[in-house]
Enzyme design. Structure first.
Site, mmCIF file in Angstrom:
data_model
loop_
_atom_site.group_PDB
_atom_site.id
_atom_site.type_symbol
_atom_site.label_atom_id
_atom_site.label_comp_id
_atom_site.label_asym_id
_atom_site.label_seq_id
_atom_site.Cartn_x
_atom_site.Cartn_y
_atom_site.Cartn_z
ATOM 1 C CG HIS A 81 -1.141 6.191 -2.608
ATOM 2 N ND1 HIS A 81 -2.260 5.981 -3.386
ATOM 3 C CD2 HIS A 81 -1.462 5.734 -1.363
ATOM 4 C CE1 HIS A 81 -3.225 5.453 -2.638
ATOM 5 N NE2 HIS A 81 -2.764 5.291 -1.404
ATOM 6 C CG HIS A 111 -7.540 3.242 -0.647
ATOM 7 N ND1 HIS A 111 -6.764 2.709 -1.637
ATOM 8 C CD2 HIS A 111 -6.724 4.066 0.056
ATOM 9 C CE1 HIS A 111 -5.530 3.186 -1.528
ATOM 10 N NE2 HIS A 111 -5.477 4.023 -0.513
ATOM 11 C CD GLU A 171 -7.634 6.542 4.245
ATOM 12 O OE1 GLU A 171 -8.119 6.606 3.108
ATOM 13 O OE2 GLU A 171 -6.522 7.044 4.547
ATOM 14 C CG ASP A 225 0.037 8.946 0.521
ATOM 15 O OD1 ASP A 225 0.159 8.895 -0.706
ATOM 16 O OD2 ASP A 225 -1.009 8.628 1.120
ATOM 17 C CG HIS A 254 -1.945 1.069 1.249
ATOM 18 N ND1 HIS A 254 -3.129 0.971 1.948
ATOM 19 C CD2 HIS A 254 -1.960 2.293 0.675
ATOM 20 C CE1 HIS A 254 -3.820 2.084 1.797
ATOM 21 N NE2 HIS A 254 -3.122 2.922 1.030
HETATM 22 N N1 ADE Z 1 -4.421 8.737 -2.110
HETATM 23 C C1 ADE Z 1 -3.209 8.801 -1.577
HETATM 24 N N2 ADE Z 1 -3.233 8.402 -0.301
HETATM 25 C C2 ADE Z 1 -4.522 8.059 -0.019
HETATM 26 C C3 ADE Z 1 -5.199 7.567 1.118
HETATM 27 N N3 ADE Z 1 -4.578 7.338 2.286
HETATM 28 N N4 ADE Z 1 -6.523 7.359 1.042
HETATM 29 C C4 ADE Z 1 -7.166 7.601 -0.090
HETATM 30 N N5 ADE Z 1 -6.577 8.057 -1.188
HETATM 31 C C5 ADE Z 1 -5.267 8.284 -1.166
HETATM 32 ZN ZN ZN Z 2 -3.711 4.790 0.385
#
Ligand code: ADE
Ligand code: ZN
Length: 330
Positions: free
Chosen positions: A11, A189, A192, A271, A9
């Site tokens: 990005h 996703h 969250e 991220d 996971h």
């Molecule tokens: N895009 C980048 N990081 C993300 C996250 N944590 N949740 C949803 N979209 C994303």
């Molecule tokens: Zn994410």
């Protein structure tokens, strides 16, 4: 030596460190609106997912050429390798680039310049997962899938990200059906910021093999039972959850309870440039902050390789799993 792990996971646009952002801005004649890296880092105080996404999309303005995407991916792979990542399944957000006039070919070929040589250069095997922005329309996602067709030899699967609440998985039913018909693996996703129903929908309607985040499954005991029974992997991102205020503090993170419940958890960085740590930093944080035992940490690493899309290379997966079992904690 860090614990060997797979990152599932991540990005790639979320690995843009302030220093590289300024370097690429200068290279491409883009004005960032921040005086220096210090001032930019000051902006990394997020209230929720959307406040992060606003900055995340704004900074993408510096990514313009194949070389930019190559440099971004190489910087991530070097950092990840140093933290024990042996295999990385990397998300990218093509719609955020297409909207700025950057063609699909530039993004995919640029990333591939780094990923295609990653095992030689960094000792990290990779897969590429194309995400759809769920706050854009289903038609836009379908057009994006079409645009990606010439590059499917480089793309293993599809994912779903961006602002979750109000954009349920069912919105993308046809897109995921089309992706499955093209032989693409599917993740999304869910849970969250969105409700547990989105997790169920991602499984039942989109046919996903893993849930990214999935934290809010805990609100529905029957869903937890199902996830345990079917061994559905959850790609958790503890430092991300703290920074985006999904949990109050790291000490409040439910990871220990989730493992105790029998959920197939993995630990990832989401991220890392924005949330204060790469994969190894996340593992160190849960070890120190949540008191996870060595057995639990080994379980997390084992889960990451088992949940990966390395079923197309079982020999490599077996080698990584053997490394996990042989690992000696310092
Ligand atoms: N895009 C980048 N990081 C993300 C996250 N944590 N949740 C949803 N979209 C994303
Ligand atoms: Zn994410």
């Amino acid at each position: 030596m860090p614990l060997p792990t797979a990152e599932l996971h991540l990005h790639i646009e979320g690995t843009l460190e302030p220093e590289l952002a300024f370097e690429l801005a200068a290279r491409n004649g883009v004005t960032l609106g921040y005086a220096d890296t210090g001032e930019l880092r000051e902006a990394y105080r997020f209230q929720d997912l959307q406040s992060f996404l606003d900055l995340y999309y704004a900074l993408m303005a510096v990514l313009r050429t194949e070389r930019d995407f190559e440099d971004l991916a190489n910087a991530y792979l070097a950092r990840a390798a140093a933290q024990g990542v042996r295999h990385a399944e990397i998300f990218f957000d093509p719609q955020a680039h297409l909207a700025r006039g950057v063609p699909m070919a530039t993004v995919v070929e640029g990333l591939w310049r780094a990923l295609g040589r990653s095992r030689e250069n960094h000792g990290v095997s990779t897969r590429l997962i194309m995400c759809f922005l769920r706050d854009e329309s289903a038609e836009s996602a379908m057009r994006t899938l079409k645009e990606a067709e010439p590059f499917l030899d480089r793309i293993t699967g599809v994912g779903l990200d961006s602002a979750e609440v109000g954009h349920p998985p069912v919105k993308f039913r046809e897109v995921y059906e089309a992706a499955a018909a093209l032989g693409l693996r599917r993740v999304a996703h869910a849970g969250e910021e969105g409700p547990p129903e989105y997790i169920t929908e991602a499984l039942d309607v989109l046919g996903v093999e893993r849930i990214d985040h999935g934290l809010r499954c805990l609100e529905d005991p029957r869903l937890v039972e199902r996830l345990v029974r079917d061994r559905v992997p959850l790609t958790l991102c503890p430092l991300s959850n703290v920074r985006l205020r999904t949990v109050d503090t790291l000490a409040d993170h439910p990871l220990p309870a989730m493992l105790e419940a029998g959920l197939v958890c993995t630990v990832n960085s989401d991220d890392p440039a924005y949330f204060g740590g790469y994969a190894g930093d996340n593992l160190d944080a849960v070890r120190a902050g949540l008191g996870l035992t060595e057995d639990r940490l080994r379980e997390l690493a084992r889960n990451s390789f088992l949940a990966s899309f390395l079923d197309d290379d079982e020999e490599l997966r077996a080698r990584y799993l053997a490394e996990v079992e042989a690992y000696e904690f310092g």
